[in-house]
Design a protein around this motif. Sequence first.
Motif, PDB file in Angstrom:
ATOM      1  N   LEU A  67       1.020  -1.074  -0.416  1.00 16.37           N
ATOM      2  CA  LEU A  67       0.066  -0.084  -0.114  1.00 16.37           C
ATOM      3  C   LEU A  67       0.862   1.557  -0.194  1.00 16.37           C
ATOM      4  O   LEU A  67       2.249   1.809   0.874  1.00 16.37           O
ATOM      5  N   GLU A  68       0.087   2.120  -0.672  1.00 17.68           N
ATOM      6  CA  GLU A  68       1.474   3.490  -1.000  1.00 17.68           C
ATOM      7  C   GLU A  68       0.451   4.377  -0.006  1.00 17.68           C
ATOM      8  O   GLU A  68      -0.190   5.515  -0.250  1.00 17.68           O
ATOM      9  N   LEU A  69       1.308   5.129   1.689  1.00 17.53           N
ATOM     10  CA  LEU A  69       0.236   4.970   2.792  1.00 17.53           C
ATOM     11  C   LEU A  69       1.345   7.156   3.003  1.00 17.53           C
ATOM     12  O   LEU A  69       1.055   7.245   3.864  1.00 17.53           O
ATOM     13  N   GLU A  70       2.222   7.318   2.170  1.00 20.22           N
ATOM     14  CA  GLU A  70       3.211   8.432   1.989  1.00 20.22           C
ATOM     15  C   GLU A  70       2.900   8.937   1.953  1.00 20.22           C
ATOM     16  O   GLU A  70       2.894  10.182   2.785  1.00 20.22           O
ATOM     17  N   SER A  71       1.811   8.998   0.820  1.00 21.64           N
ATOM     18  CA  SER A  71       1.003  11.041   0.499  1.00 21.64           C
ATOM     19  C   SER A  71       0.182  10.656  -0.272  1.00 21.64           C
ATOM     20  O   SER A  71      -0.557   9.610  -0.852  1.00 21.64           O
ATOM     21  N   CYS A  72      -0.594  11.410  -0.032  1.00 25.12           N
ATOM     22  CA  CYS A  72      -2.068  11.327  -0.040  1.00 25.12           C
ATOM     23  C   CYS A  72      -1.729  10.429  -1.872  1.00 25.12           C
ATOM     24  O   CYS A  72      -1.708  12.011  -3.274  1.00 25.12           O
ATOM     25  N   ARG A  90      -3.889   3.508  -1.824  1.00 30.94           N
ATOM     26  CA  ARG A  90      -3.264   4.556  -1.122  1.00 30.94           C
ATOM     27  C   ARG A  90      -4.170   5.634  -0.705  1.00 30.94           C
ATOM     28  O   ARG A  90      -4.920   5.588  -0.711  1.00 30.94           O
ATOM     29  N   ALA A  91      -2.834   6.667  -0.193  1.00 28.87           N
ATOM     30  CA  ALA A  91      -3.368   7.544   1.052  1.00 28.87           C
ATOM     31  C   ALA A  91      -4.100   8.021   0.411  1.00 28.87           C
ATOM     32  O   ALA A  91      -4.293   8.724   0.081  1.00 28.87           O
ATOM     33  N   VAL A  92      -5.298   8.864   1.504  1.00 30.33           N
ATOM     34  CA  VAL A  92      -5.778  10.392   0.939  1.00 30.33           C
ATOM     35  C   VAL A  92      -6.082  11.489   1.975  1.00 30.33           C
ATOM     36  O   VAL A  92      -6.242  10.788   3.398  1.00 30.33           O
ATOM     37  N   SER A  93      -5.626  12.055   1.896  1.00 35.34           N
ATOM     38  CA  SER A  93      -5.379  13.399   2.779  1.00 35.34           C
ATOM     39  C   SER A  93      -7.428  13.440   3.761  1.00 35.34           C
ATOM     40  O   SER A  93      -8.586  13.534   2.477  1.00 35.34           O
ATOM     41  N   ARG A  94      -7.474  14.393   4.246  1.00 36.98           N
ATOM     42  CA  ARG A  94      -9.100  14.455   5.598  1.00 36.98           C
ATOM     43  C   ARG A  94      -9.042  15.702   4.272  1.00 36.98           C
ATOM     44  O   ARG A  94     -10.923  15.154   4.155  1.00 36.98           O
ATOM     45  N   LEU A  95      -8.863  16.599   4.037  1.00 37.81           N
ATOM     46  CA  LEU A  95      -9.685  17.312   2.797  1.00 37.81           C
ATOM     47  C   LEU A  95     -10.421  16.361   1.535  1.00 37.81           C
ATOM     48  O   LEU A  95     -11.347  17.025   1.047  1.00 37.81           O
ATOM     49  N   ALA A  96      -9.187  15.808   1.444  1.00 34.30           N
ATOM     50  CA  ALA A  96      -9.834  15.176  -0.815  1.00 34.30           C
ATOM     51  C   ALA A  96     -10.453  14.026  -0.120  1.00 34.30           C
ATOM     52  O   ALA A  96     -11.564  13.762  -0.799  1.00 34.30           O
ATOM     53  N   THR A 109      -3.301   5.682  12.402  1.00 37.29           N
ATOM     54  CA  THR A 109      -1.749   6.419  12.367  1.00 37.29           C
ATOM     55  C   THR A 109      -1.344   5.451  12.326  1.00 37.29           C
ATOM     56  O   THR A 109       0.480   5.645  12.034  1.00 37.29           O
ATOM     57  N   PHE A 110      -1.037   4.648  13.351  1.00 38.39           N
ATOM     58  CA  PHE A 110      -0.066   3.581  13.547  1.00 38.39           C
ATOM     59  C   PHE A 110       0.724   2.796  12.721  1.00 38.39           C
ATOM     60  O   PHE A 110       1.999   2.596  12.089  1.00 38.39           O
ATOM     61  N   LEU A 111       0.011   2.956  11.434  1.00 41.37           N
ATOM     62  CA  LEU A 111       0.384   2.790   9.949  1.00 41.37           C
ATOM     63  C   LEU A 111       1.584   3.520   9.382  1.00 41.37           C
ATOM     64  O   LEU A 111       2.009   2.402   8.358  1.00 41.37           O
ATOM     65  N   VAL A 112       1.891   4.431  10.012  1.00 42.41           N
ATOM     66  CA  VAL A 112       1.937   5.374   8.757  1.00 42.41           C
ATOM     67  C   VAL A 112       3.341   5.990   9.820  1.00 42.41           C
ATOM     68  O   VAL A 112       3.630   6.829   9.380  1.00 42.41           O
TER      69      VAL A 112
END
Length: 168
Positions: A67-72, A90-96, A109-112
Motif C-alpha cells: 500500500l502507498e501510505l506516504e502521500s495523498c 493509496r492514502a487520501v488526505s482528510r480534505l480530499a 496513524t500507527f500504520l504511518v
Amino acid sequence: RLMAAPHAAFGFAHMAQLLRLLPERDPHEGLYVTMGAILDALEDVGAAGMLMARFELAMLQELGFGLELESCAATGGRNDLAYVSPKSGRAVSRLAGDPYAERLFILPTFLVGAAAPPSPEDVEAAFRITGHFLAVRALEPRGLGFSPARASFISAWRRSAGQDRETS
C-alpha cells in the motif's frame, strides 16, 4: 509462551498461512526478522493486534501489493492523511477524502509511523484495510480465503484486549 495465550497461538497459525503465499525457496530476510520480533512479543495483548496488522501490511509488500501510505493520492501532500482508497491502496488526505469518507477506509496513524500506542479501534481499522487487500489482491486470485485462524486471532485478541482494559 505462545501457546499460553489463545490470541498468540491463533496469530502464529495465521502468520504461517500467509507465509505459504510466498514463492517457495525465495528468501525474505526482512520478513524473517520481522516475524521473529513479532513472535517474541505476540503474547503481549497490548502489542499483539498492532503487530499482526503490521505483519499483514508487510506481507502485502512482500507479495508485491504494498500500500502507498506516504502521500495523498489526490493531492500528493503528506499532511493529515486520514483515509485509504479501497481501489488503489493509496492514502487520501482528510480534505480530499471527507466528501467520500463512507467509501474509504479510515487510516490508523500507527500504520504511518505514529509513536503513540494504537487504540483497539485503530487496530480494528487496520485489520479492515489489510484484510481487504490481502483478500482481494493475494487470496481470491488464487482461489483462496483466509484460514479460520485470522478470525480466531481477532476474536481472541478482542476478548483479551477487553479484559486488559477492564483491569487497567
